[in-house]
Design a protein around this motif. Structure first.
Motif, mmCIF file in Angstrom:
data_model
loop_
_atom_site.group_PDB
_atom_site.id
_atom_site.type_symbol
_atom_site.label_atom_id
_atom_site.label_comp_id
_atom_site.label_asym_id
_atom_site.label_seq_id
_atom_site.Cartn_x
_atom_site.Cartn_y
_atom_site.Cartn_z
ATOM 1 N N ALA A 297 0.839 -1.206 0.000
ATOM 2 C CA ALA A 297 0.000 0.000 0.000
ATOM 3 C C ALA A 297 0.871 1.252 0.000
ATOM 4 O O ALA A 297 0.640 2.188 -0.769
ATOM 5 C CB ALA A 297 -0.923 -0.005 1.221
ATOM 6 N N TYR B 11 1.679 3.751 -3.235
ATOM 7 C CA TYR B 11 1.320 5.163 -3.047
ATOM 8 C C TYR B 11 2.498 6.067 -3.406
ATOM 9 O O TYR B 11 2.331 7.123 -4.011
ATOM 10 C CB TYR B 11 0.894 5.407 -1.596
ATOM 11 N N LEU C 11 -13.866 3.077 0.214
ATOM 12 C CA LEU C 11 -12.584 3.465 0.822
ATOM 13 C C LEU C 11 -11.551 3.744 -0.270
ATOM 14 O O LEU C 11 -11.626 3.201 -1.363
ATOM 15 C CB LEU C 11 -12.067 2.350 1.728
ATOM 16 N N ASN C 12 -10.574 4.576 0.069
ATOM 17 C CA ASN C 12 -9.430 4.812 -0.801
ATOM 18 C C ASN C 12 -8.709 3.478 -1.042
ATOM 19 O O ASN C 12 -8.522 2.683 -0.128
ATOM 20 C CB ASN C 12 -8.517 5.823 -0.082
ATOM 21 N N TYR D 74 -5.636 2.632 -1.546
ATOM 22 C CA TYR D 74 -4.402 2.411 -0.772
ATOM 23 C C TYR D 74 -4.747 2.080 0.680
ATOM 24 O O TYR D 74 -4.138 1.191 1.292
ATOM 25 C CB TYR D 74 -3.501 3.649 -0.844
ATOM 26 N N LEU D 75 -5.733 2.782 1.228
ATOM 27 C CA LEU D 75 -6.181 2.520 2.600
ATOM 28 C C LEU D 75 -6.789 1.121 2.685
ATOM 29 O O LEU D 75 -6.579 0.386 3.650
ATOM 30 C CB LEU D 75 -7.209 3.581 3.015
ATOM 31 N N LEU E 187 -4.178 -1.474 2.921
ATOM 32 C CA LEU E 187 -3.619 -1.468 4.281
ATOM 33 C C LEU E 187 -4.518 -2.244 5.231
ATOM 34 O O LEU E 187 -4.052 -3.075 6.027
ATOM 35 C CB LEU E 187 -3.474 -0.011 4.757
ATOM 36 N N VAL E 188 -5.834 -2.009 5.136
ATOM 37 C CA VAL E 188 -6.810 -2.695 6.003
ATOM 38 C C VAL E 188 -6.809 -4.191 5.721
ATOM 39 O O VAL E 188 -6.835 -5.014 6.642
ATOM 40 C CB VAL E 188 -8.229 -2.096 5.802
#
Length: 556
Positions: free
Chosen positions: A240, A244, A359-360, A362-363, A366-367
């Motif tokens: 992620a 980015y 959600l974004n 990249y986020l 991450l999640v």
């Protein structure tokens, strides 16, 4: 004989420094696998584009960019232009064009124009837009075809030539073809290289899981699966941040693939499976390797114990058909294949559908990575406390139940839907981890790689069709979630028909595995071992066979 191997492994050390180093080696490569699995998602994000209409400059060289677009590209809404259509060029002077305008439209003829400040992505490099957009999905399917082929071929190959050579070859392929994909001259070469990377990823995963499982003691058998999977999740989180920061697809492709080439020093340090060496009759090599492992663990093996390890007959390599010859092994194979298929179907299904939460990207990545770490880590303890069968069954049922409940939640409660989806993802990730441990234990050594390979093949099929399940939502929005919910529930229930392997020694021959499974299921009528039919009362069979085949549980 192989019966003594578990005893020798106890004297070497169930999970000493040698095994910890082996686990570190296999885990270091896992973040790069996360890149190969999910990295392409960040290379194909939508880029604004319009048809190349430079033909107008031949008629009117001094036209501004805005005038050119207004004249040659149809409008979508005020301020935006159609991305895949242009006005048909005409052989007229500029005054006639300005007076009468252009009316007929056609598809882009000379390619597309992208924003000048746009970093180069797969989309802009190979024009994956409009009619060529589906090439992205095709390339993902071809990567999964590579995973499928790798599962079939690498499994049998590893049983024949050893775990170590297949692992090393897979690492070389992942690094070389992964970096090579960044320099592909066209998208078809890129897809071919991605297919080869997929082949290597499968080979690496099933070889290292088996290698780790065959080196550790009974009570530590979850570690060779759960710890590399935790590193795989960390790789997802790192991806992620990397994606980015690095928007140029070529640099991202190299950054994700090149670290694997840095690990080729493994050729000097990665050990072979001593258990596999004994199975192949290479007793002297196995003895040297066990003595080396014992010295690293600061232990010593009594010479008389090593002398007992004599070759029986040279073991015949198993093939896929052997998995279906004996009824109990056949049942085990079919249930595990279905469980792996469902795991992959739902794991990728939930991952692909996470986009609906807004959600974004990249986020989101991450999640995804973060939620899996506790799932994999907790497996280390849960599998030891509750056993493999209960964990595998319950995780699948829980994951499926969450998906089914989501179908009943109104869309105006997104927080509830996200919470249920995260719990479902947690359960399916935990089930995925369990299936690697359980699968490696259920199959005998002569067929272990082949068995895990067949299961991995089912998993690849599940992953390949999971995007297609999402397409059914156009008929009814709940269809995909009902499929993602019902299949794991049925798989979870079927898993309760399997034998429990917690605390049991690994089986080495198909006959031993069948005998052990019969004992686990309390079927004591008759035992078929090799060419012998031993018809004894249940207590005598338990004493004879379990004393040889199933060592007492070593609880941590």
């Amino acid at each position: 004989t192989m019966t003594d191997f578990g005893e020798i492994l106890k004297t070497v050390g169930d999970f000493g420094r040698f095994q910890k180093c082996l686990l570190l080696l296999t885990s270091l490569a896992c973040p790069s696998i996360a890149f190969h699995m999910f990295g392409q998602l960040f290379m194909v994000m939508h880029v604004p584009h319009h048809c190349d209409t430079s033909w107008i400059h031949e008629i009117s060289p001094n036209m501004t960019k805005e005038q050119q677009l207004n004249l040659t590209v149809p409008r979508n809404t005020p301020g935006s232009y159609k991305e895949c259509l242009m006005y048909t060029p005409v052989d007229q002077d500029i005054d006639s064009i300005l007076e009468y305008g252009l009316n007929s439209t056609e598809k882009c003829q000379k390619g597309w124009v992208y924003p000048s400040e746009q970093e180069q992505t797969l989309v802009t490099q190979f024009d994956l837009v409009c009619d060529r957009k589906e090439l992205n999905d095709i390339s993902q399917s071809i990567y999964r075809l590579g995973l499928l082929l790798g599962a079939v071929i690498s499994g049998s190959l590893s049983d024949r030539i050893g775990r170590r050579p297949v692992t090393l070859l897979s690492m070389l392929m992942m690094g070389a073809f992964g970096v090579g994909a960044a320099f592909a001259p066209n998208f078809y070469v890129y897809m071919a290289l991605r297919c080869l990377v997929g082949f290597a990823v499968s080979g690496f995963i099933i070889s290292t899981v088996t290698l780790g499982t065959e080196w550790v003691g009974v009570s530590y058998r979850t570690h060779p699966v759960a710890i590399p999977l935790c590193c795989f999740s960390i790789g997802q989180m790192v991806l992620a941040g990397l994606a980015y920061g690095v928007r140029n697809w070529k640099l991202l492709q190299i950054a994700g693939s090149a670290p694997m080439l840095g690990l080729l020093f493994y050729i000097w340090v990665l050990p072979e499976s001593a258990r596999w060496l004994v199975m192949k009759g290479k007793i002297e090599e196995a003895k040297k390797l066990l003595q080396k492992a014992a010295s690293v663990n600061k232990q010593s093996i009594p010479p008389e114990l090593l002398d007992q390890m004599t070759p029986e007959k040279k073991s015949k390599s198993g093939n896929i058909l052997d998995l279906f010859r004996k009824p109990r092994l056949r049942k085990t194979t079919l249930i595990m294949c279905y469980a792996w298929f469902v795991n992959s179907l739902v794991y990728y299904g939930l991952s692909l559908n996470m986009g609906i939460f807004g959600l974004n990207i990249y986020l989101m990545q991450l999640v995804f990575g973060a939620v899996e770490i506790p799932a994999y880590f907790n497996c280390i303890f849960l599998l030891q406390w509750f056993g493999r069968k209960k964990c595998q069954g319950c995780f699948l049922v829980l994951g499926g139940a969450m998906c089914l409940i989501i179908t009943c939640i109104p869309k105006d409660l997104p927080v509830v839907v996200v919470t249920l989806a995260v719990i479902g993802k947690f359960a399916i990730a935990a089930s995925l981890s369990t299936s690697y441990v359980y699968g490696a234990e259920l199959f005998p050594t002569v067929l272990r790689q082949t068995g895990v390979g067949v299961c991995s093949m089912s998993s690849s099929v599940g992953g390949s069709i999971s995007p297609l399940v999402g397409l059914l939502d156009k008929y009814h929005p709940a269809i995909s979630m009902v499929i993602f919910g019902s299949t794991p529930v049925t798989a979870g229930i079927l898993c309760f028909l399997l034998p429990e392997m917690c605390g049991k020694e690994l089986q080495d021959h198909t006959e031993a595995a069948v005998a052990s499974q019969r004992a686990c299921e309390n079927v004591n009528d008759s035992y078929e071992i090799g060419d012998l039919n031993l018809k004894e009362d249940s207590q005598k069979v338990w004493t004879q066979e379990h004393a040889l085949l199933v060592k007492p549980a070593i609880r941590r």
